[in-house]
Design a protein around this motif. Structure first.
Motif, PDB file in Angstrom:
ATOM      1  N   GLY A 168       0.851  -1.185   0.000  1.00 30.56           N
ATOM      2  CA  GLY A 168       0.000   0.000   0.000  1.00 30.56           C
ATOM      3  C   GLY A 168       0.887   1.235   0.000  1.00 30.56           C
ATOM      4  O   GLY A 168       2.098   1.137  -0.209  1.00 30.56           O
ATOM      5  N   GLU A 169       0.263   2.362   0.304  1.00 29.01           N
ATOM      6  CA  GLU A 169       1.059   3.591   0.388  1.00 29.01           C
ATOM      7  C   GLU A 169       2.076   3.465   1.525  1.00 29.01           C
ATOM      8  O   GLU A 169       1.740   2.984   2.604  1.00 29.01           O
ATOM      9  CB  GLU A 169       0.127   4.764   0.660  1.00 29.01           C
ATOM     10  CG  GLU A 169       0.813   6.073   0.486  1.00 29.01           C
ATOM     11  CD  GLU A 169      -0.130   7.080  -0.187  1.00 29.01           C
ATOM     12  OE1 GLU A 169      -0.011   8.251   0.135  1.00 29.01           O
ATOM     13  OE2 GLU A 169      -0.977   6.673  -1.010  1.00 29.01           O
ATOM     14  N   PHE A 170       3.331   3.913   1.277  1.00 26.14           N
ATOM     15  CA  PHE A 170       4.361   3.789   2.324  1.00 26.14           C
ATOM     16  C   PHE A 170       4.191   4.864   3.384  1.00 26.14           C
ATOM     17  O   PHE A 170       3.940   6.024   3.067  1.00 26.14           O
ATOM     18  CB  PHE A 170       5.761   3.894   1.718  1.00 26.14           C
ATOM     19  CG  PHE A 170       6.113   2.724   0.832  1.00 26.14           C
ATOM     20  CD1 PHE A 170       5.883   1.413   1.243  1.00 26.14           C
ATOM     21  CD2 PHE A 170       6.692   2.938  -0.416  1.00 26.14           C
ATOM     22  CE1 PHE A 170       6.220   0.332   0.425  1.00 26.14           C
ATOM     23  CE2 PHE A 170       7.031   1.870  -1.230  1.00 26.14           C
ATOM     24  CZ  PHE A 170       6.789   0.563  -0.816  1.00 26.14           C
ATOM     25  N   THR A 171       4.363   4.454   4.632  1.00 26.27           N
ATOM     26  CA  THR A 171       4.359   5.406   5.753  1.00 26.27           C
ATOM     27  C   THR A 171       5.777   5.963   5.916  1.00 26.27           C
ATOM     28  O   THR A 171       6.724   5.485   5.282  1.00 26.27           O
ATOM     29  CB  THR A 171       3.977   4.694   7.062  1.00 26.27           C
ATOM     30  OG1 THR A 171       5.006   3.724   7.327  1.00 26.27           O
ATOM     31  CG2 THR A 171       2.635   3.991   6.956  1.00 26.27           C
ATOM     32  N   ALA A 172       5.897   6.933   6.823  1.00 30.04           N
ATOM     33  CA  ALA A 172       7.225   7.498   7.094  1.00 30.04           C
ATOM     34  C   ALA A 172       8.169   6.415   7.596  1.00 30.04           C
ATOM     35  O   ALA A 172       9.342   6.363   7.222  1.00 30.04           O
ATOM     36  CB  ALA A 172       7.112   8.621   8.128  1.00 30.04           C
ATOM     37  N   ALA A 173       7.643   5.500   8.431  1.00 30.94           N
ATOM     38  CA  ALA A 173       8.488   4.423   8.970  1.00 30.94           C
ATOM     39  C   ALA A 173       8.961   3.507   7.844  1.00 30.94           C
ATOM     40  O   ALA A 173      10.118   3.080   7.811  1.00 30.94           O
ATOM     41  CB  ALA A 173       7.699   3.627  10.009  1.00 30.94           C
ATOM     42  N   ASP A 174       8.060   3.195   6.901  1.00 28.97           N
ATOM     43  CA  ASP A 174       8.455   2.354   5.754  1.00 28.97           C
ATOM     44  C   ASP A 174       9.577   3.036   4.970  1.00 28.97           C
ATOM     45  O   ASP A 174      10.579   2.422   4.619  1.00 28.97           O
ATOM     46  CB  ASP A 174       7.288   2.139   4.784  1.00 28.97           C
ATOM     47  CG  ASP A 174       6.097   1.442   5.435  1.00 28.97           C
ATOM     48  OD1 ASP A 174       6.302   0.784   6.468  1.00 28.97           O
ATOM     49  OD2 ASP A 174       4.967   1.578   4.894  1.00 28.97           O
ATOM     50  N   ARG A 175       9.331   4.317   4.694  1.00 27.34           N
ATOM     51  CA  ARG A 175      10.283   5.064   3.867  1.00 27.34           C
ATOM     52  C   ARG A 175      11.662   5.124   4.508  1.00 27.34           C
ATOM     53  O   ARG A 175      12.679   5.044   3.833  1.00 27.34           O
ATOM     54  CB  ARG A 175       9.800   6.497   3.629  1.00 27.34           C
ATOM     55  CG  ARG A 175       8.606   6.579   2.729  1.00 27.34           C
ATOM     56  CD  ARG A 175       8.672   7.793   1.786  1.00 27.34           C
ATOM     57  NE  ARG A 175       7.576   7.703   0.833  1.00 27.34           N
ATOM     58  CZ  ARG A 175       7.614   6.946  -0.252  1.00 27.34           C
ATOM     59  NH1 ARG A 175       8.716   6.268  -0.560  1.00 27.34           N
ATOM     60  NH2 ARG A 175       6.566   6.858  -1.049  1.00 27.34           N
ATOM     61  N   GLU A 176      11.636   5.260   5.814  1.00 31.50           N
ATOM     62  CA  GLU A 176      12.919   5.382   6.512  1.00 31.50           C
ATOM     63  C   GLU A 176      13.799   4.147   6.275  1.00 31.50           C
ATOM     64  O   GLU A 176      14.971   4.276   5.915  1.00 31.50           O
ATOM     65  CB  GLU A 176      12.655   5.572   8.003  1.00 31.50           C
ATOM     66  CG  GLU A 176      13.747   6.341   8.692  1.00 31.50           C
ATOM     67  CD  GLU A 176      13.367   6.654  10.127  1.00 31.50           C
ATOM     68  OE1 GLU A 176      14.155   6.295  11.006  1.00 31.50           O
ATOM     69  OE2 GLU A 176      12.259   7.218  10.343  1.00 31.50           O
ATOM     70  N   VAL A 177      13.245   2.954   6.443  1.00 31.14           N
ATOM     71  CA  VAL A 177      14.094   1.761   6.230  1.00 31.14           C
ATOM     72  C   VAL A 177      14.402   1.554   4.746  1.00 31.14           C
ATOM     73  O   VAL A 177      15.517   1.180   4.382  1.00 31.14           O
ATOM     74  CB  VAL A 177      13.503   0.457   6.840  1.00 31.14           C
ATOM     75  CG1 VAL A 177      13.713   0.408   8.337  1.00 31.14           C
ATOM     76  CG2 VAL A 177      12.080   0.220   6.473  1.00 31.14           C
ATOM     77  N   LEU A 178      13.410   1.843   3.893  1.00 31.96           N
ATOM     78  CA  LEU A 178      13.671   1.672   2.456  1.00 31.96           C
ATOM     79  C   LEU A 178      14.766   2.629   1.980  1.00 31.96           C
ATOM     80  O   LEU A 178      15.659   2.244   1.216  1.00 31.96           O
ATOM     81  CB  LEU A 178      12.395   1.904   1.638  1.00 31.96           C
ATOM     82  CG  LEU A 178      11.340   0.802   1.749  1.00 31.96           C
ATOM     83  CD1 LEU A 178      10.040   1.234   1.050  1.00 31.96           C
ATOM     84  CD2 LEU A 178      11.844  -0.519   1.143  1.00 31.96           C
ATOM     85  N   ASP A 179      14.700   3.872   2.446  1.00 36.58           N
ATOM     86  CA  ASP A 179      15.721   4.844   2.032  1.00 36.58           C
ATOM     87  C   ASP A 179      17.103   4.464   2.572  1.00 36.58           C
ATOM     88  O   ASP A 179      18.113   4.618   1.884  1.00 36.58           O
ATOM     89  CB  ASP A 179      15.354   6.260   2.507  1.00 36.58           C
ATOM     90  CG  ASP A 179      14.142   6.817   1.748  1.00 36.58           C
ATOM     91  OD1 ASP A 179      13.733   6.175   0.750  1.00 36.58           O
ATOM     92  OD2 ASP A 179      13.600   7.860   2.163  1.00 36.58           O
TER      93      ASP A 179
END
Ligand code: ME8
Length: 519
Positions: free
Chosen positions: A384-395
């Motif tokens: 689904g849409e990424f949350t800030a927490a998702d983005r942090e680990v992905l980045d």
């Protein structure tokens, strides 16, 4: 696909080993680190040539052969096979396993000799001084000391004997200023700096001409047009780096492509030969200098120097049988900052295996993969849409490649692995915080996104650890449904794992080390 010829060449070498004794962990350490570097560059799109091998001439080999009742040739034939087997055991991805008794190497050594002679840098004189057969090195009187009636090299603590014979000399003294100027203008040439500083100060103290032929024995490359003289083993040995890529045919495609070498990987005891003699020989011969000499430290067993008399010399085969190849490879590259001296012990190896490999990487992979298998039919979900927490680990995972590449380019293997494990640590915290096993009931779509994010980080890590742990990384990428080939190259890091990818049944890749029963 671009043709292979358009790739940037990368030429890496290890020291060539004296095959007179049994291979030990110090040798394995050097092979493993150079191999990780070579694999890294291949995965990063370079056209790599990786040279390693055996240094088969010299008095030390001749004497050992004699003690064993063999001719030097019989002895080195047997021993070269022992070292070939070690490379096989370690999974060294060499392109050539050179032997200094290979026929093409004689021509190469004689060619560089002639170039140095033509440059006016070789003259005949008489050598009188102290020689260490163990080190195959000459020492001045003040570099030696007498204990109990026996004279030793202060630096290496090996016995030296008085040697007086007619010898050819290389005009090393004429290269002092040129070497210092070269070091100054090429700050990347010697590394790490604290080890290279010793080399610089040695050169600053002044260089003496170097005896480069011997007449007292004949196990070596004959000096051109000088009956009775064989080359000093280090002239012959260093030239292997040229032979390996086609020298003396300097116009050959291979030589033009790969020379100068990008990095010579060597241990601290032979920095003088590689960072002083070798560049001076090449300057004299009118050949380009290697771009970098990377000096690694020595490994000790539980903080104690390995020695036959102490009975603590560990055979690489025994260590691999106990812990597995990839755990050993990981341990050496992670535990010791490359360049520094280091130590290994059972506790330290098991600690790394269980904490870093089994827990931080293995568990994360296994837990996320088994949730996908159980709850999502073993298919990578659409996030689904990424949350800030998702983005942090992905980045953080996406930022690994440049950081890891910069570390590898300086042979800072432990830093590269530290960076990867820092992201794994954050991802483990993320996984615990998001608690997908709770989301399974409350918000299955969100669970799918968390699993997707975790799988993507594990994929990035799986691709990046291939140079260090080739077999385990391959198994990890298998269970992530990433086929061999392009999907495993670093170029694939930028393309996230595809939703819809069918995953095979998950299988644990990094088992915990359990002490054998009764141990
Ligand atoms: O020096 N820990 O060969 P070699 C880490 N033939 N590295 C170690 C080590 C230890 N305990 N002991 C040795 C020679 N090494 C020459 C090289 S190259 C043109 C000729 C490293 O068999 C050592 O520093 O004595 C060197 O880089 C390599 O193993 C081979 O050592």
């Amino acid at each position: 696909m671009s043709p292979a010829s358009s790739k940037t060449p990368f030429y890496i070498t290890t020291a060539i080993t004296y095959p007179n004794g049994a291979p030990h962990i110090g040798h394995a350490y050097e092979y493993i680190s150079a191999d990780a570097m070579a694999r890294f560059k291949r995965l990063d799109g370079f056209d790599v040539f990786f040279l390693t091998g055996t240094d088969e001439h010299g008095l030390k080999i001749a004497q050992t052969a004699e003690r064993e009742g063999l001719t030097p040739q019989e002895f080195v034939d047997r021993q070269a096979e022992v070292y070939r087997e070690v490379h096989e055991l370690l999974g060294t991805s060499y392109d050539r396993l050179i032997r200094t008794t290979d026929p093409d190497h004689y021509g190469a050594a004689q060619s560089i000799w002639k170039r140095m002679a033509d440059a006016g840098d070789i003259y005949l004189d008489k050598y009188e001084g102290w020689y260490s057969v163990r080190d195959e090195a000459f020492y001045t009187e003040d570099e030696t000391e007498v204990r109990d009636g026996v004279r030793y090299s202060k630096e290496t603590d090996t016995e030296v004997t008085w040697t007086a014979e007619e010898s050819y000399f290389f005009r090393l003294s004429a290269y002092q200023d040129r070497l210092l100027a070269y070091y100054e203008s090429h700050p990347e040439f010697g590394a790490p700096q604290y080890r290279f500083n010793e080399v610089i100060s040695f050169v600053k103290h002044g260089l003496e001409d170097l005896s480069i032929s011997r007449t007292s024995f004949d196990w070596g490359v004959p000096v051109p047009d000088a009956p009775g003289h064989v080359m000093y083993v280090w002239v012959d040995a260093l030239t292997n780096y040229l032979t390996g890529v086609g020298y003396p045919d300097v116009a050959s495609e291979q030589f033009e492509k790969f020379w100068p070498a990008d990095v010579h990987i060597i241990g601290k005891d032979i920095s003088r030969f590689h960072a002083i003699y070798w560049p001076a020989f090449l300057m004299s011969a009118g050949l380009e200098l290697p771009r970098r000499v990377m000096i690694h430290g020595f490994l000790q067993n539980n903080g104690v120097k390995m020695s036959k008399s102490l009975g603590n010399v560990v055979a690489p085969a025994d260590m691999i049988a106990q812990y597995g190849l990839d755990a050993v490879r990981y341990f050496f590259l992670r535990e010791v900052p490359y360049g520094a001296d280091g130590s290994y012990s059972h506790e330290a190896i098991v600690g790394r295996m269980n904490a870093d490999l089994a827990n931080n990487l293995g568990n994360l992979a296994q837990r996320s993969l088994s949730m996908v298998a159980k709850n999502l039919d073993g298919v990578v979900p659409e996030p689904g849409e990424f949350t800030a927490a998702d983005r942090e680990v992905l980045d953080a995972a996406a930022a690994l490649l440049p950081a890891v590449r910069a570390a590898f380019d300086r042979q800072e293997f432990s830093r590269a692995l530290e960076a990867i494990w820092a992201v794994l640590g954050d991802t483990n915290a993320y996984f615990a915080e998001q608690a997908p096993w709770v989301l399974r009931k409350t918000d299955p779509a969100r669970m799918a996104t968390v699993l997707y994010v975790t799988l993507e980080v594990v994929r990035q890590v799986g691709i990046l650890v291939q140079p260090v742990m080739p077999a385990s990384a391959a198994r990890l990428l298998d269970v992530l449904g990433q086929p061999e080939g392009e999907a495993r190259l670093f170029a694939a890091l930028g393309t996230p794992i595809a939703p819809g990818t069918a995953l095979p049944a998950p299988a644990p890749v990094f088992p915990r080390y359990e002490e054998p029963a009764g141990a």
